[in-house]
Design a protein around this motif. Structure first.
Motif, short mmCIF file in Angstrom:
data_model
loop_
_atom_site.label_atom_id
_atom_site.label_comp_id
_atom_site.label_asym_id
_atom_site.label_seq_id
_atom_site.Cartn_x
_atom_site.Cartn_y
_atom_site.Cartn_z
N THR A 81 -0.40 11.65 6.66
CA THR A 81 0.23 10.37 6.30
C THR A 81 -0.15 9.98 4.88
OG1 THR A 81 0.15 9.76 8.63
CG2 THR A 81 0.54 7.99 7.05
N ASN A 82 0.86 9.60 4.09
CA ASN A 82 0.65 9.42 2.66
C ASN A 82 0.20 8.02 2.28
OD1 ASN A 82 1.52 8.79 -0.23
ND2 ASN A 82 1.83 10.99 -0.17
N TYR A 83 0.93 6.99 2.73
CA TYR A 83 0.74 5.66 2.15
C TYR A 83 0.97 4.57 3.19
CZ TYR A 83 0.79 2.05 -1.49
OH TYR A 83 0.49 0.97 -2.27
N VAL A 84 0.31 3.43 2.98
CA VAL A 84 0.50 2.28 3.85
C VAL A 84 0.50 1.02 2.98
CG1 VAL A 84 -1.98 2.22 4.36
CG2 VAL A 84 -0.39 1.01 5.86
N HIS A 85 1.47 0.13 3.22
CA HIS A 85 1.67 -1.06 2.40
C HIS A 85 1.89 -2.28 3.29
CE1 HIS A 85 3.42 -3.93 -0.38
NE2 HIS A 85 4.61 -3.82 0.15
N THR A 100 4.47 5.64 4.85
CA THR A 100 5.29 6.78 4.41
C THR A 100 4.68 8.11 4.85
OG1 THR A 100 4.21 7.05 2.24
CG2 THR A 100 6.07 5.52 2.37
N ILE A 101 5.56 9.00 5.28
CA ILE A 101 5.24 10.39 5.58
C ILE A 101 6.01 11.23 4.57
CG2 ILE A 101 5.29 12.25 7.27
CD1 ILE A 101 3.56 9.93 8.19
N SER A 102 5.31 12.03 3.78
CA SER A 102 5.96 12.77 2.70
C SER A 102 6.86 13.88 3.21
CB SER A 102 4.91 13.35 1.75
OG SER A 102 4.16 12.33 1.15
#
Length: 323
Positions: A109-113, A123-125
């Protein structure tokens, strides 16, 4: 918009391990993801400490981090074969936040906002394993998850290596960097959180691989590019201005050639040939006037800092006290 000189960069922090994501708050604190398994905290006086769970049952690999109102963090786990988002509270206790979607475990898992309404965007790349198989212009299997009071669901799919995402200051659009499709994409956000009207805000040329993004007070969007160590400002009218760059042209040509041939791999990302910047990945505005730009990075052990020509827009977590 003036260009920043490499000689003007100053570094803060020391001994950080892969500080890919950097955040700042009004109280002067700086937070970074840290591959020692938690979040590194840099106090205004320079004192530094690490928030982590020493008794965690697995090796947490923090990528994106998100500060919550209660001082806890949501952390995107970029494991080799698994992902998920985990909550790290003020005491250092780690608990799962989201580890599966639609009956399947989350990939790395790439990012959390966290937006101003408290909704969580993840986001999952890529779904491919290893992830380097997704470093291609013809792969579009990244997706975006929304978690709100209706639960967790996929709200966008078919993205070209989904990286950082951000809800705009008006709360009407979600902006997403598609790293290996080389574009900044926008979606309209419906009342129920559904995304629609996908559009391209900016497309980037050779040598630019967009990763991080944030807003300034004039509506400009600041983009960081891995490999080329570029910082690019996309104005409200779409005009692009390169604020910073640090890369050896021959090295960039080598990476670009591999990308065009479809054989870009870890060796192209795990090495850097630059004067001062070790593979920048994210950007946050800090300081009393929000004109101190901070650069997270993939290969360094400190955070680069420079004076920005325009002030940043305060992020949703700006007034949060932190742990």
């Amino acid at each position: 918009m003036s260009r920043v000189k490499l000689a003007d960069l100053v570094f803060v922090g020391k001994g950080l391990v892969r500080p890919e994501c950097v955040l700042a708050t009004a109280n002067g604190r700086i937070y970074t993801a840290d591959w020692r398994g938690g979040v590194a905290v840099i106090e205004p006086d320079g004192e530094q400490w690490l928030l982590r769970d020493d008794d965690a049952a697995f090796e947490l690999k923090p990528n994106g981090i998100c500060l919550q109102p209660d001082g806890s963090f949501l952390i995107a786990h970029l494991g080799e074969a698994e992902g998920g988002v985990f909550r790290l509270d003020q005491t250092g206790q780690l608990t799962p936040f989201l580890t599966e979607i639609e009956g399947e475990f989350l990939p790395p898992t790439n990012y959390v906002h966290r937006d101003a309404l408290g909704r969580i965007w993840i986001t999952i790349s890529t779904r491919l394993m290893p992830r380097a198989r997704g470093y291609r212009p013809d792969v579009s299997d990244g997706f975006v998850i929304l978690v709100d009071d209706r639960g967790a669901r996929i709200v966008a799919d078919g993205l070209g290596y989904t990286n950082e995402c951000l809800v705009d200051p008006e709360g009407r659009r979600l902006l997403v960097n598609e790293t290996f499709s080389r574009r900044l994409t926008a979606f309209d956000i419906g009342e129920d959180g559904a995304l629609s009207n996908r559009s391209t805000v900016a497309e980037f040329g050779p040598g630019t691989f967009p990763d991080g993004l944030t807003f300034d007070e004039q509506g400009g969007i600041w983009i960081t590019s891995i490999v080329s160590n570029r910082v690019i400002r996309v104005a409200a009218d779409g005009t692009q201005t390169q604020i910073l760059e640090d890369v050896d042209p021959a090295h960039l040509d080598w990476v670009e050639a591999a990308f065009q041939l479809g054989n870009m791999g870890r060796s192209h990302l795990d090495n850097v040939n630059s004067a001062r910047l070790p593979m920048i990945s994210s950007l946050a505005f800090a300081g009393d006037d929000l004109r101190t730009a901070l650069l997270g990075c993939l290969l360094g052990d400190a955070i680069a800092r420079f004076r920005a020509p325009v002030a940043g827009y305060p992020p949703p977590h700006w007034e949060f006290a932190g742990p």
